[in-house]
Design an enzyme around this catalytic site. Sequence first.
Site, mmCIF file in Angstrom:
data_model
loop_
_atom_site.group_PDB
_atom_site.id
_atom_site.type_symbol
_atom_site.label_atom_id
_atom_site.label_comp_id
_atom_site.label_asym_id
_atom_site.label_seq_id
_atom_site.Cartn_x
_atom_site.Cartn_y
_atom_site.Cartn_z
ATOM 1 C CD GLN A 308 -1.016 0.135 3.925
ATOM 2 O OE1 GLN A 308 -2.605 0.258 3.154
ATOM 3 N NE2 GLN A 308 -0.630 0.524 5.316
ATOM 4 N NE ARG A 321 -2.707 8.562 7.632
ATOM 5 C CZ ARG A 321 -3.403 9.892 7.592
ATOM 6 N NH1 ARG A 321 -3.384 9.850 9.025
ATOM 7 N NH2 ARG A 321 -4.582 10.264 6.752
ATOM 8 C CD1 TRP A 324 -2.582 9.052 0.762
ATOM 9 C CD2 TRP A 324 -4.132 10.393 0.935
ATOM 10 N NE1 TRP A 324 -3.145 9.003 1.791
ATOM 11 C CE2 TRP A 324 -4.517 9.368 2.151
ATOM 12 C CE3 TRP A 324 -5.346 11.683 0.836
ATOM 13 C CZ2 TRP A 324 -5.092 8.962 2.735
ATOM 14 C CZ3 TRP A 324 -6.333 11.012 1.517
ATOM 15 C CH2 TRP A 324 -6.331 10.276 2.819
ATOM 16 C CG ASP A 425 -9.037 3.103 1.554
ATOM 17 O OD1 ASP A 425 -10.035 3.094 2.193
ATOM 18 O OD2 ASP A 425 -7.699 3.937 2.578
ATOM 19 C CD GLU A 428 -15.447 6.894 3.430
ATOM 20 O OE1 GLU A 428 -14.160 7.312 3.943
ATOM 21 O OE2 GLU A 428 -14.832 6.656 2.116
ATOM 22 C CG ASP A 492 -10.939 0.937 8.149
ATOM 23 O OD1 ASP A 492 -9.843 -0.144 8.365
ATOM 24 O OD2 ASP A 492 -10.681 1.952 8.109
ATOM 25 C CG HIS A 559 -4.036 -4.253 6.566
ATOM 26 N ND1 HIS A 559 -3.582 -3.573 6.869
ATOM 27 C CD2 HIS A 559 -5.062 -3.359 5.645
ATOM 28 C CE1 HIS A 559 -3.651 -2.136 7.008
ATOM 29 N NE2 HIS A 559 -4.788 -2.677 5.894
#
Length: 732
Positions: A308, A321, A324, A425, A428, A492, A559
């Site tokens: 990822q 993190r 992106w 991912d 929302e 999650d 994961h």
Amino acid sequence: MQISISFMWFVAVIVLQELSPLHVSCQQYQLVATKEGFYVKLSSIIVIHHTTSQPFMYLGSGELSVSEFRGNFKMNDYLTERVALTNYTHVQSNDSDVLELFSDDNTFQATVTLQSTAAVQLSVDISVQQTFGSVNRMWVRLKSDDKEHLYGGGEQYSYFDLKGRVFPIWTREQGVGRNRSELVTFFADLLYSGGDYHTTYYPQPTFISSKKYLCHVDTKAYSVMDFSHVDFHEIQIYAESASILFNYGTDFPDIINKMSNMFGRQPQLPEWLNTGVIIATQGGTNVMRNNVTECQKHGMRVAGVWIQDWAGSLKTSFGSRLFWNWKWNKTAYPGLDEAIVTLRNQGIQVLVYINPNLNVQGELFKEGDSKGYMLKNNRNETIKADFGEFLCGTVDLTNPKAFSWYKDIIKKNILGLGIRGWMADFGEYIPEDALFYNQKSGLEMHNEFPALWARVNREAVEEMDLLGDVFFFMRSGYTGSQNYTVAMWAGDQNVDFSYGDGVGTTVTAALSMGMSGMGLTHFDIGGYTTEGQKGLRRSQEVLLRSAEMAVFTPTMRTHEGNQPSFNTQFYSSPLLLNQFARLSKMFTMLANYTRSVVLETSTTGLPAQRALFIHYPNDSQSYTIKYQYLLGPDLLVAPVYLKGAHNWTVFLPSDQWIHLWSERQFKGPLKVSVPAPLGQPPVFYRKSSTWKDTFKLISTVKIPPPTGAGVSELLYIPFMLICLFFNAIVFY
């Protein structure tokens, strides 16, 4: 000459009584007049019942305000008026029935058109007449009783049977601590991340009744499904128009087939998916290679490796993190292009991660923003949202040029690199006050956006002619996602056995999605949400219970969790690697059966993991079971979802069943208690199954013997420490 409304009402009632029942040959419903009002039937089921004292519909107005923090939404509603539409008139044509409903004082009115179409047996199309004042919501009541069970609502975690509770339909973070009686919710609320029983990434205003009919509210607006009343369901829709669609079925497979005809179906999964486990790893190309090699040394069947952090990472106060900016970071993963080819030659695919948001520091955001492709506010400014100590813009997928641009990024940067899977991912986080290219507000587009995001991914795959070879899975969803995504992800989960967030909720999620038209789902083996400093850490038991359940699903994928160093991983010891090797072997031995189940899903809509009552509707107990499922028609799986359990009670429906591990035979319906050691979850197969030889063969795969901390274990410690070092705290 002017005719009074009351006189028209009197004439209408007389006409309805004289013509009752009102039925036209092309219609698949019946509108029947009574002295008190009317009712509408599908087959023998009354779905709408209107009387003066219990009207079918209400109109009203109010002020809805929405507050948001990192995808967690609070809906604050102030109701100013609600009025019953007690009276009606009726006009009948060859292909529809038109009802004009109005309040006693004639100030509120709505037009309701009933008709049948090729795909829908009853369509109830509602349009509010804005004669006086402002109406911004409606309430519609449907007939119910105390024996009815309801299923669907999108992806639900806490409750499979929806009857007795209220479900707001608004895509959002599922929340941490969804069982509000637990302390974890209290701490999560302090960080504005607490959930509730109804919060979910994938809500949908759809339900299937135990009376064998389907109801879907065809709207993108915020809505609330209230199933808390005994004799009626009340659906509140925050819009001035909507359609409510009904289909009746001869049985549950028939209903689900009709639902999938309405929404679309998922395609068949790639065959490589059934060749083993997709393992999650991070930290660079060498770590990826080493993890694969170590798995192979222990005999683990590896189908894919999920990296990822392929686009790089950044440091925050919380930890590491992802960065992106969705393109290969050659510094983080040197030689990845060559590694992809090497792994593919071994039958192993590489999977990555993407979402519809772009870090403002990245080149892709700068390019998209310069072209006007990012989502704006009502001042025409690019929205730069805080995703946790870094700001991101969101691609406006209602802009055709932006849609094509982002699709090309997937085609070039992911598929063009040779990658054959990814997590799609988010989706929302759309704020209420956003203004889209199509001139709709964030309030209007919020629920629709996840389906648009799924469509981008699907079209990229199809345009590269790779459908059937690519596995991408979505986090968020809404009506229409079924037609685009390959599979959904179960959210999650906590790395524990908790009621609202733990291992068991993956079963409820799969079953509810299956009753909402999403037949292919999967989950993170071992869960995701970790709070290491507060003691929420993944144990070996959680990991293995989760993994053994995944064997009996269409997909196995690990994961590491958001804080890998606090969690037990499949690579934490040679024993765990050996246990995963055994489970992966069982998974591949089941491949032909699983493919037959997935084929059925892609052609009929029947979910791969399905509720017991789908095939055993005459067993009343099957309607209340939410932690068991059928994998296809022949395997019954009852996962162990509680800590420290060594025996497990299972309900077996009306059939002849064989316990997978002991070959004991049982005739249902009955409850049985069977041993459930780690590695042998309660699984039964139908005695008459044509796949029984396959199932018997799986049962012969032995559990690896326990090993002490001998020389081999001590030699393994340096490797484990290296993995944990590279897999430092990660949170998307």
